[in-house]
Scaffold this motif. Sequence first.
Motif, mmCIF file in Angstrom:
data_model
loop_
_atom_site.group_PDB
_atom_site.id
_atom_site.type_symbol
_atom_site.label_atom_id
_atom_site.label_comp_id
_atom_site.label_asym_id
_atom_site.label_seq_id
_atom_site.Cartn_x
_atom_site.Cartn_y
_atom_site.Cartn_z
ATOM 1 N N CYS A 159 36.773 66.630 93.645
ATOM 2 C CA CYS A 159 36.092 65.320 92.828
ATOM 3 C C CYS A 159 36.688 63.919 93.871
ATOM 4 C CB CYS A 159 36.265 64.424 91.142
ATOM 5 S SG CYS A 159 36.145 62.912 91.554
ATOM 6 N N ARG A 163 37.553 61.080 94.034
ATOM 7 C CA ARG A 163 38.198 60.058 93.340
ATOM 8 C C ARG A 163 38.726 60.504 92.077
ATOM 9 N NH1 ARG A 163 34.161 56.092 90.151
ATOM 10 N NH2 ARG A 163 36.230 54.756 90.101
ATOM 11 N N ARG A 211 21.955 66.284 94.473
ATOM 12 C CA ARG A 211 22.948 65.596 93.267
ATOM 13 C C ARG A 211 22.062 64.999 92.495
ATOM 14 N NH1 ARG A 211 28.083 68.396 93.327
ATOM 15 N NH2 ARG A 211 29.764 67.006 92.496
ATOM 16 N N CYS A 258 28.705 66.670 86.865
ATOM 17 C CA CYS A 258 29.517 67.374 87.041
ATOM 18 C C CYS A 258 30.744 68.731 86.329
ATOM 19 C CB CYS A 258 30.319 67.548 88.988
ATOM 20 S SG CYS A 258 32.180 65.905 87.249
ATOM 21 N N LEU A 288 30.365 64.969 98.206
ATOM 22 C CA LEU A 288 29.990 66.717 98.084
ATOM 23 C C LEU A 288 28.765 66.383 97.930
ATOM 24 C CD1 LEU A 288 32.563 66.807 94.637
ATOM 25 C CD2 LEU A 288 33.038 67.163 96.974
ATOM 26 N N MET A 313 22.253 66.785 87.553
ATOM 27 C CA MET A 313 22.631 66.534 88.776
ATOM 28 C C MET A 313 22.331 68.260 89.458
ATOM 29 S SD MET A 313 26.658 66.741 90.046
ATOM 30 C CE MET A 313 26.729 64.694 89.807
ATOM 31 N N LEU A 319 26.427 58.339 93.692
ATOM 32 C CA LEU A 319 27.855 58.794 92.833
ATOM 33 C C LEU A 319 28.758 58.134 93.333
ATOM 34 C CD1 LEU A 319 26.629 62.361 92.023
ATOM 35 C CD2 LEU A 319 26.567 60.073 90.452
ATOM 36 N N GLY A 320 30.076 58.183 93.492
ATOM 37 C CA GLY A 320 30.991 58.676 94.198
ATOM 38 C C GLY A 320 30.922 59.515 95.448
ATOM 39 N N CYS A 321 30.534 60.540 94.706
ATOM 40 C CA CYS A 321 30.612 61.500 95.720
ATOM 41 C C CYS A 321 29.418 61.717 97.097
ATOM 42 C CB CYS A 321 31.009 62.876 94.884
ATOM 43 S SG CYS A 321 30.293 63.067 93.662
HETATM 44 S S1 SF4 Z 1 32.765 61.261 92.137
HETATM 45 FE FE1 SF4 Z 1 33.681 63.039 90.602
HETATM 46 S S2 SF4 Z 1 33.126 62.531 88.413
HETATM 47 FE FE2 SF4 Z 1 31.598 61.624 89.727
HETATM 48 S S3 SF4 Z 1 29.648 62.495 90.253
HETATM 49 FE FE3 SF4 Z 1 31.164 62.892 92.016
HETATM 50 S S4 SF4 Z 1 32.544 65.035 90.780
HETATM 51 FE FE4 SF4 Z 1 31.749 64.113 89.300
#
Ligand code: SF4
Length: 331
Positions: free
Chosen positions: A292, A294, A153, A58, A330, A81, A161-163
């Motif tokens: 993000c 996170r 993504r 990202c 996201l 991504m 992903l965390g998002c």
């Molecule tokens: S969790 Fe945060 S650092 Fe990881 S891909 Fe998503 S936006 Fe990027």
Amino acid sequence: MIKIELSRAVKEIAKRKPKLVVVQIPEGLKTRTNEIIEKIEASGSECIVLMDPCFGACDLASDKAEKLGADLLVHFGHSKMYEGKNTLFFPLFYSIDSGKMVAQIGRLEEELDKRNLKNICLASTIQFRDHLKFIRESLGKKFKAHIGKGSSRIAEEGQVLGCNYSSFRNVNAECDAVVFIGDGLFHPLGFTFLTEKPIFHFNPLGGTIREFEDEREMFLRKRHGAIASVQNAKSFAILVSTKSGQMFKERAFELRKLIESKGKKAIILAMDYIMPEYLLGVEADAYVNTACPRIVIDDYSSFKKPILNPTELEIVLGVKKWEEFKLDELD
Ligand code: SF4
């Protein structure tokens, strides 16, 4: 052990004959900076390595590569991504002894058997991609493993992903449990807001397999406290990141409209990294993060004012109920 595909990267770079290569690396690879430069330069190109921190694809450094006049950007650490101009991606992977993996898979089968769980969704971060496939192939015949395809993504099947958990959503209906392969607690936590099915956290590095449940309550208590602390806020600073894969400006304007519709004030602030110290001196009772998700979860206590993700703001403003709490995603 973490694997970097440096030889393959050097071959791919040499094929393109760039004059100047700019390389982006995660923190964990900084000890190999000199080696990366030497190997790339030995293939006939000049090489500059960026030292800015990088936590995901990202945060692709296309603009920095362009400013430096590079012909090619090489991103180590994460999978693609979104399309970057003249960019090559080389994710990092963990290598784990296959004998150890087979023994761990045996233990996973026992855990699933105890609960009579036959249809499982397998998911992992990119660093465990190969293990995800290995587990699917090694599981006994009585189990069926489902690996979902994600949104744009997401580069690889089964990757989360965390998002973004879109790869899970696409197979959720077919599964009666989730097995997440990876280290860290953030990703398995995300699943708890998407399903009430059992979630197993399989960490091949530590050799642990356990059902993930207790952390959710602790996490919710903290976020409940954060939301409660903002109930009387009159002014908000909405934070936008200028990182290409984290920039959600339109969302910021929507949130501002929502805040103003409730008779409160809102301003929009932009920055590359959302850092607490960049906000010192700004007048606002609370922050709303559109980058993000996170940042809010991992760095909450570093900010001098409460910081919320968009769903949490919607709860504060009465647009959503506490029961609708989830981790923001996201796309
Ligand atoms: S969790 Fe945060 S650092 Fe990881 S891909 Fe998503 S936006 Fe990027």
